[in-house]
Scaffold this motif. Structure first.
Motif, mmCIF file in Angstrom:
data_model
loop_
_atom_site.group_PDB
_atom_site.id
_atom_site.type_symbol
_atom_site.label_atom_id
_atom_site.label_comp_id
_atom_site.label_asym_id
_atom_site.label_seq_id
_atom_site.Cartn_x
_atom_site.Cartn_y
_atom_site.Cartn_z
ATOM 1 N N SER A 104 63.415 -8.688 -3.342
ATOM 2 C CA SER A 104 64.780 -8.535 -3.766
ATOM 3 C C SER A 104 65.536 -7.522 -2.872
ATOM 4 N N TRP A 105 64.818 -6.384 -2.362
ATOM 5 C CA TRP A 105 65.417 -5.381 -1.743
ATOM 6 C C TRP A 105 64.980 -5.365 -0.285
ATOM 7 N N VAL A 106 63.869 -5.970 -0.030
ATOM 8 C CA VAL A 106 63.325 -5.799 1.375
ATOM 9 C C VAL A 106 64.181 -6.898 2.269
ATOM 10 N N TRP A 107 64.565 -7.990 1.854
ATOM 11 C CA TRP A 107 65.199 -8.964 2.748
ATOM 12 C C TRP A 107 66.614 -8.290 2.923
ATOM 13 N N LYS A 108 67.188 -7.720 1.915
ATOM 14 C CA LYS A 108 68.627 -7.056 2.371
ATOM 15 C C LYS A 108 68.308 -6.034 3.334
ATOM 16 N N ALA A 109 67.381 -5.150 3.356
ATOM 17 C CA ALA A 109 67.436 -4.171 4.356
ATOM 18 C C ALA A 109 66.967 -4.517 5.479
ATOM 19 N N LEU A 110 66.270 -5.496 5.897
ATOM 20 C CA LEU A 110 66.226 -6.314 6.956
ATOM 21 C C LEU A 110 67.301 -7.007 7.565
ATOM 22 N N VAL A 111 67.862 -7.874 6.570
ATOM 23 C CA VAL A 111 69.156 -8.425 7.214
ATOM 24 C C VAL A 111 70.176 -7.475 7.658
ATOM 25 N N PHE A 112 70.213 -6.249 6.996
ATOM 26 C CA PHE A 112 71.204 -5.260 7.264
ATOM 27 C C PHE A 112 70.954 -4.752 8.737
ATOM 28 N N ALA A 113 69.608 -4.469 8.800
ATOM 29 C CA ALA A 113 69.170 -3.831 10.054
ATOM 30 C C ALA A 113 69.464 -4.772 11.275
ATOM 31 N N MET A 114 69.340 -6.140 11.081
ATOM 32 C CA MET A 114 69.692 -7.046 12.007
ATOM 33 C C MET A 114 71.369 -7.000 12.347
ATOM 34 N N LEU A 406 51.562 7.284 8.054
ATOM 35 C CA LEU A 406 50.095 7.342 7.963
ATOM 36 C C LEU A 406 49.696 7.581 6.680
ATOM 37 N N PHE A 407 50.745 8.215 5.773
ATOM 38 C CA PHE A 407 50.534 8.753 4.571
ATOM 39 C C PHE A 407 51.223 8.251 3.394
ATOM 40 N N VAL A 408 52.299 7.452 3.774
ATOM 41 C CA VAL A 408 53.247 7.133 2.720
ATOM 42 C C VAL A 408 53.482 5.568 2.962
ATOM 43 N N GLY A 409 53.639 4.823 1.916
ATOM 44 C CA GLY A 409 53.802 3.325 2.254
ATOM 45 C C GLY A 409 55.166 3.098 2.256
ATOM 46 N N ILE A 410 55.990 3.295 3.369
ATOM 47 C CA ILE A 410 57.233 3.059 3.516
ATOM 48 C C ILE A 410 57.644 2.165 4.560
ATOM 49 N N ALA A 411 56.680 1.272 5.089
ATOM 50 C CA ALA A 411 57.157 0.167 5.865
ATOM 51 C C ALA A 411 58.451 -0.371 6.032
ATOM 52 N N PHE A 412 58.991 -0.603 4.780
ATOM 53 C CA PHE A 412 60.198 -1.357 4.784
ATOM 54 C C PHE A 412 61.234 -0.302 4.108
ATOM 55 N N GLN A 413 61.069 0.866 4.264
ATOM 56 C CA GLN A 413 62.254 1.756 3.808
ATOM 57 C C GLN A 413 63.504 1.348 4.360
ATOM 58 N N PRO A 414 64.444 1.342 3.735
ATOM 59 C CA PRO A 414 65.963 1.021 4.264
ATOM 60 C C PRO A 414 66.403 1.918 5.157
ATOM 61 N N PHE A 415 66.047 3.262 4.826
ATOM 62 C CA PHE A 415 66.698 4.378 5.893
ATOM 63 C C PHE A 415 66.295 4.025 7.260
ATOM 64 N N ILE A 416 64.957 4.007 7.443
ATOM 65 C CA ILE A 416 64.111 3.898 8.651
ATOM 66 C C ILE A 416 64.684 2.655 9.438
#
Length: 455
Positions: A104-114, A406-416
């Protein structure tokens, strides 16, 4: 009063957007980073602020903005491919209900990055996005830095605005992001035109960098300490004052250690003595489980698949009494522990194809920023000198993120993902404006060939 202030600020941003629709893009950046709906009370908490800002930003661009200079880059295509793949894996996830929550939040972060690069048609817009990201993140960082400087903090106990453990309010994540924005903050202080460089801008920037450095201390997140060390080393590559930085890197730890709390030093010591740390044992155990899971499920298990993990490991501790050293082992069994690594997060949730897409997206960003640096580093014109340093700043920020990942699960962190969108926008803009210049230079060379030599 807090509720009224935050609501008024959000309302003013929305109203100003009717005159300058691009402000809605900046409003979304602010809402997604600071999350004022979490800080506030009353009616603001009942408003879908993120959805309102997202819809306003997209519709404002679609209806009002000039789209002649908008370009869809191949890295945005990678984001689209990753979005589709994550959507498919969500439909077939091992834990469908929990997977939908993350989706519910990952798709929004990816769409906004595009979407973000399509709006970055000018240098001013690129700078405005960088400024909005830094200032929004600095709201959290300054709050955490002040509390740390006054003796607060501790692992899992540094409360930034509110007691929350999601997004940038989580200790390890804010530590990574705080270090990552340092190069961008320095670029804004040197080359910014919205707030031109003067003593006030540099005073704020230096204070912000100090607050960023305090966040790993306040959160006691080992990730932040590693990221800070890596950033200092990376600055030696392009800095003109290498010896000054090296001297500072040597003296800073010596001066800081006496003022650091004992709990922080004890926790940092576990980086070296990781066998005695249960947290480190959990990470290694989950990573081993993920590799085994990926062998049986090469396409991944969807979001939140870590819930099926089960790890067993031994913690090792030693006690010294005189000349005798007693080593003891404790068996630990844990279930449903998170990945604690973006790389293993992608491998477990999205499998080898998803991991390949994500790594390609990240590595291509480093390559593109390096290409910009090399092409623009010798340009000293007032409208050109800013480009290469910004590429370097975005590259350093991404390297810090990749180390922290490497040490934190932030693959889809919106800021990045916003950072990646900014990279795509910079690449597209510079490629577009350098096209006519290149054509002019080629035309001039042809004219020189055609003109016969004098005499």
């Amino acid at each position: 009063m807090l509720n009224l202030g935050l609501t008024a600020f959000f309302g003013i941003m929305i109203l100003l957007g009717f005159k300058r629709p691009f402000l809605w893009v900046l409003c979304y950046l602010y809402v997604d980073i600071v999350a004022p709906q979490l800080i506030s009370w009353g009616f603001l908490t009942q408003m879908p602020t993120s959805l309102i800002a997202f819809a306003a930003a997209f519709l404002g661009w679609l209806i009002f903005d000039d789209k002649r200079d908008s370009r869809f880059t191949w890295r945005q295509g990678l984001l689209a491919a990753l979005l589709v793949y994550c959507g498919i894996s969500t439909l077939t996830a091992d834990y469908p209900v929990e997977a939908l929550t993350k989706w519910s939040w990952v798709w929004k972060a990816l769409v906004f990055a595009m979407f973000l690069p399509l709006t970055l048609r000018t240098r001013l817009r690129i700078e405005a996005v960088a400024l909005a990201m830094v200032l929004s993140a600095s709201a959290l960082i300054i709050d955490g830095g002040l509390k740390t400087a006054m003796g607060g903090g501790g692992y899992g106990s540094l409360i930034i605005f509110i007691e929350n453990n999601t997004g940038l309010y989580e200790g390890s994540i804010i530590s990574c992001v705080a270090i990552a924005i340092i190069p961008i903050a320095i670029w804004l202080a040197k080359y910014g035109t919205i707030f031109p460089a003067d003593w006030r801008v540099w005073t704020f920037t230096i204070a912000l960098i100090f607050a960023c450095s305090l966040i790993p201390v306040g959160t006691q997140a080992r990730t932040g300490l590693i990221c800070l060390g890596i950033l200092c080393v990376l600055y030696l590559r392009t800095s003109k004052h290498r010896f000054v930085i090296m001297a500072g890197m040597t003296l800073a730890p010596m001066l800081a250690v006496p003022f650091l709390p004992a709990s922080y030093l004890a926790r940092m010591n576990t980086i070296e003595n990781h066998q005695s740390d249960q947290s480190a044992g959990t990470r290694i155990g989950v990573w081993k489980w993920t590799m085994g899971y990926a062998k049986d499920h090469p396409l991944g298990g969807g979001f939140e698949v870590y819930m099926s993990s089960k790890v067993e490991y031994d913690t090792v501790s030693s006690q010294t009494s005189g000349s005798n050293v007693t080593i003891s082992r404790t068996r630990v069994v844990e279930e449903g522990r998170a990945f604690h690594s973006s790389y293993f997060e992608m491998l477990g949730e999205q499998g080898f194809p998803g991991l390949a897409l994500w790594l390609t997206l990240q590595i291509s960003g480093l390559v593109q920023m390096e290409m910009i640096r090399r092409r623009w580093k010798d340009r000293t014109g007032p409208d050109e000198a800013w480009a290469a340093p910004l590429a370097v700043a975005l590259q350093l920020a991404q390297v810090v993120y990749l180390i922290g990942s490497l040490f934190v699960g932030i693959a889809f962190q919106p800021f990045i993902l916003m950072l990646i969108g900014l990279q795509c926008g910079l690449w597209s803009y510079l490629k577009r404006i350098s096209g006519p210049e290149r054509a002019q230079r080629q035309g001039a060379r042809k004219m020189q060939v055609r003109v016969p030599a004098a005499g």
